[in-house]
Design an enzyme around this catalytic site. Structure first.
Site, PDB file in Angstrom:
ATOM      1  N   VAL A 124     -19.317   0.474  -0.260  1.00 18.59           N
ATOM      2  CA  VAL A 124     -18.819  -0.324   0.918  1.00 18.59           C
ATOM      3  C   VAL A 124     -18.285   0.709   2.062  1.00 18.59           C
ATOM      4  O   VAL A 124     -17.864   1.721   1.856  1.00 18.59           O
ATOM      5  CB  VAL A 124     -17.588  -1.166   0.558  1.00 18.59           C
ATOM      6  CG1 VAL A 124     -16.913  -2.191   1.801  1.00 18.59           C
ATOM      7  CG2 VAL A 124     -18.134  -2.123  -0.572  1.00 18.59           C
ATOM      8  N   ASP A 177       4.002   3.376  -4.296  1.00 22.49           N
ATOM      9  CA  ASP A 177       2.846   4.031  -5.383  1.00 22.49           C
ATOM     10  C   ASP A 177       2.862   3.255  -6.545  1.00 22.49           C
ATOM     11  O   ASP A 177       3.625   3.412  -7.474  1.00 22.49           O
ATOM     12  CB  ASP A 177       3.457   5.587  -5.457  1.00 22.49           C
ATOM     13  CG  ASP A 177       2.428   6.244  -6.225  1.00 22.49           C
ATOM     14  OD1 ASP A 177       1.419   5.671  -6.851  1.00 22.49           O
ATOM     15  OD2 ASP A 177       2.525   7.315  -6.176  1.00 22.49           O
ATOM     16  N   ASP A 212       0.803  -1.278   0.035  1.00 20.66           N
ATOM     17  CA  ASP A 212       0.000   0.114  -0.077  1.00 20.66           C
ATOM     18  C   ASP A 212       0.976   1.328  -0.101  1.00 20.66           C
ATOM     19  O   ASP A 212       2.171   1.167   0.034  1.00 20.66           O
ATOM     20  CB  ASP A 212      -0.967  -0.123   1.443  1.00 20.66           C
ATOM     21  CG  ASP A 212      -2.250   0.725   0.960  1.00 20.66           C
ATOM     22  OD1 ASP A 212      -2.474   1.711   0.621  1.00 20.66           O
ATOM     23  OD2 ASP A 212      -3.397   0.174   1.323  1.00 20.66           O
ATOM     24  N   LYS A 244     -12.828   2.044 -14.096  1.00 21.41           N
ATOM     25  CA  LYS A 244     -13.073   0.527 -13.303  1.00 21.41           C
ATOM     26  C   LYS A 244     -13.874  -0.146 -14.604  1.00 21.41           C
ATOM     27  O   LYS A 244     -13.944  -1.296 -14.446  1.00 21.41           O
ATOM     28  CB  LYS A 244     -14.358   0.807 -12.352  1.00 21.41           C
ATOM     29  CG  LYS A 244     -13.449   1.561 -10.786  1.00 21.41           C
ATOM     30  CD  LYS A 244     -12.489   0.598 -10.491  1.00 21.41           C
ATOM     31  CE  LYS A 244     -12.145   0.900  -9.122  1.00 21.41           C
ATOM     32  NZ  LYS A 244     -11.159  -0.014  -8.458  1.00 21.41           N
ATOM     33  N   ASN A 250      -6.086  -4.905  -5.629  1.00 20.82           N
ATOM     34  CA  ASN A 250      -7.085  -4.204  -4.991  1.00 20.82           C
ATOM     35  C   ASN A 250      -6.869  -2.713  -4.983  1.00 20.82           C
ATOM     36  O   ASN A 250      -7.795  -1.991  -4.564  1.00 20.82           O
ATOM     37  CB  ASN A 250      -6.957  -4.594  -3.446  1.00 20.82           C
ATOM     38  CG  ASN A 250      -8.263  -3.971  -2.740  1.00 20.82           C
ATOM     39  OD1 ASN A 250      -9.375  -3.950  -2.741  1.00 20.82           O
ATOM     40  ND2 ASN A 250      -7.458  -3.375  -1.660  1.00 20.82           N
ATOM     41  N   SER A 264     -15.169  -2.359  -9.319  1.00 21.89           N
ATOM     42  CA  SER A 264     -16.382  -1.913  -8.700  1.00 21.89           C
ATOM     43  C   SER A 264     -17.575  -1.995  -9.569  1.00 21.89           C
ATOM     44  O   SER A 264     -17.468  -2.301 -10.737  1.00 21.89           O
ATOM     45  CB  SER A 264     -16.162  -0.401  -8.498  1.00 21.89           C
ATOM     46  OG  SER A 264     -17.070   0.182  -8.280  1.00 21.89           O
ATOM     47  N   TYR A 289     -13.316   7.939 -12.191  1.00 27.51           N
ATOM     48  CA  TYR A 289     -13.384   6.432 -11.435  1.00 27.51           C
ATOM     49  C   TYR A 289     -14.111   5.389 -12.297  1.00 27.51           C
ATOM     50  O   TYR A 289     -13.745   4.090 -12.446  1.00 27.51           O
ATOM     51  CB  TYR A 289     -14.086   6.633  -9.840  1.00 27.51           C
ATOM     52  CG  TYR A 289     -14.222   5.361  -9.339  1.00 27.51           C
ATOM     53  CD1 TYR A 289     -12.973   4.994  -8.212  1.00 27.51           C
ATOM     54  CD2 TYR A 289     -15.171   4.635  -8.943  1.00 27.51           C
ATOM     55  CE1 TYR A 289     -13.174   4.034  -7.408  1.00 27.51           C
ATOM     56  CE2 TYR A 289     -15.412   3.692  -8.363  1.00 27.51           C
ATOM     57  CZ  TYR A 289     -14.312   2.999  -7.503  1.00 27.51           C
ATOM     58  OH  TYR A 289     -14.436   2.049  -6.540  1.00 27.51           O
TER      59      TYR A 289
END
Length: 269
Positions: free
Chosen positions: A183, A56, A35, A154, A83, A137, A150
């Site tokens: 979520v 990154d 992460d 996705k 993820n 997503s 986004y």
């Protein structure tokens, strides 16, 4: 199924990634976590007794560094759970945000999946088995109001997963794509207290349970919110009607003005 498996989890410091890492650790998997560098990643690694590397993943050399570190620490990678992700919002429309935000979305939500898969596939194909899990997503099947970068990235992530499954399935490579709706993660302003979440908003632990169950069943499309399949079918059956419905939903969400951020928008939808 997961016991002893060597699994690289990206975006593992919090949210869905951390919940997946926790669940896989309980199943006896050997984990490598990554992460952005910081105390949350350090804590996850310490809690789970896992090797970790801050990075990154928008940067191709950082992806390569992480995969090499995971292969070295674990002796190989049996499963890649890609993820890592983010959402900054584009409340005033697709053209309201910078090229850099679009590029960051593309690099993390699409290219990071591709670059990591490119590096782990050779060893998987040599063994004749492996698993690529892309966490996308439901926005990749539908669209997220107020965050076009986004949604677009996705959608591309879902398409990439489909291509990976088509091209490499006969070589023994399993591919899954995870497409949740809302979520309760920090991305939407939630802390560890999930008691006040609206109906239909799952916890990261809920998602992790569904993902592991979907993997056990060998599913390609894993939907923590089953209703996402119904929404996607409606979108495909009559896209004009679906767009009209989404416009109506946007009008309602923006009735009191432009939401200040994704957390604010989420509570109005």
């Amino acid at each position: 199924m997961f016991s002893g498996k060597r699994i690289l989890v990206t975006g593992a410091a919090q949210g869905i990634g951390r919940a997946l890492a926790d669940a896989l650790c309980r199943e006896g998997a050997r984990l490598f976590l990554t992460d952005m560098p910081g105390p949350l990643l350090d804590k996850a690694a310490q809690d789970l007794g896992a090797a970790a590397c801050g990075a990154d993943l928008r940067q191709s050399d950082e992806v390569a560094r992480v995969v090499h570190a995971a292969q070295t620490a674990l002796g190989g990678v049996d499963m890649l759970i890609s993820n890592a992700g983010f959402a900054r919002g584009a409340m005033k429309g697709p053209c309201s945000v910078s090229d850099q935000q679009w590029q960051d979305s593309w690099d993390l939500h699409v290219m990071a999946h591709l670059r990591a898969a490119r590096l782990v596939l050779p060893e998987m194909m040599a063994r004749g088995e492996g698993w690529l899990v892309n966490v996308a997503s439901a926005a990749g099947l539908l669209s997220q109001i107020g965050d076009a970068p986004y949604s677009a990235s996705k959608h591309a992530a879902v398409s990439l997963a489909q291509s990976l499954a088509i091209e490499h399935g006969d070589a023994g490579i399993n591919v899954s794509v995870v497409c949740p709706l809302y979520v309760a993660t920090p991305l939407l302003g939630y802390s560890d207290d999930f008691e006040a979440r609206p109906e239909g908003v799952l916890t990261p632990e809920d998602v992790a349970r569904v993902v592991l169950d979907g993997l056990r069943k060998g599913r390609f499309l894993i939907l923590p919110h089953p209703e996402a399949a119904i929404f996607a079918q409606r979108r495909t059956a009559d896209m004009d009607r679906w767009i009209d419905g989404m416009r109506r939903l946007r009008r309602e969400a923006y009735a009191d003005g432009v939401p200040k951020d994704l957390s604010d928008l989420h509570r109005k939808i």
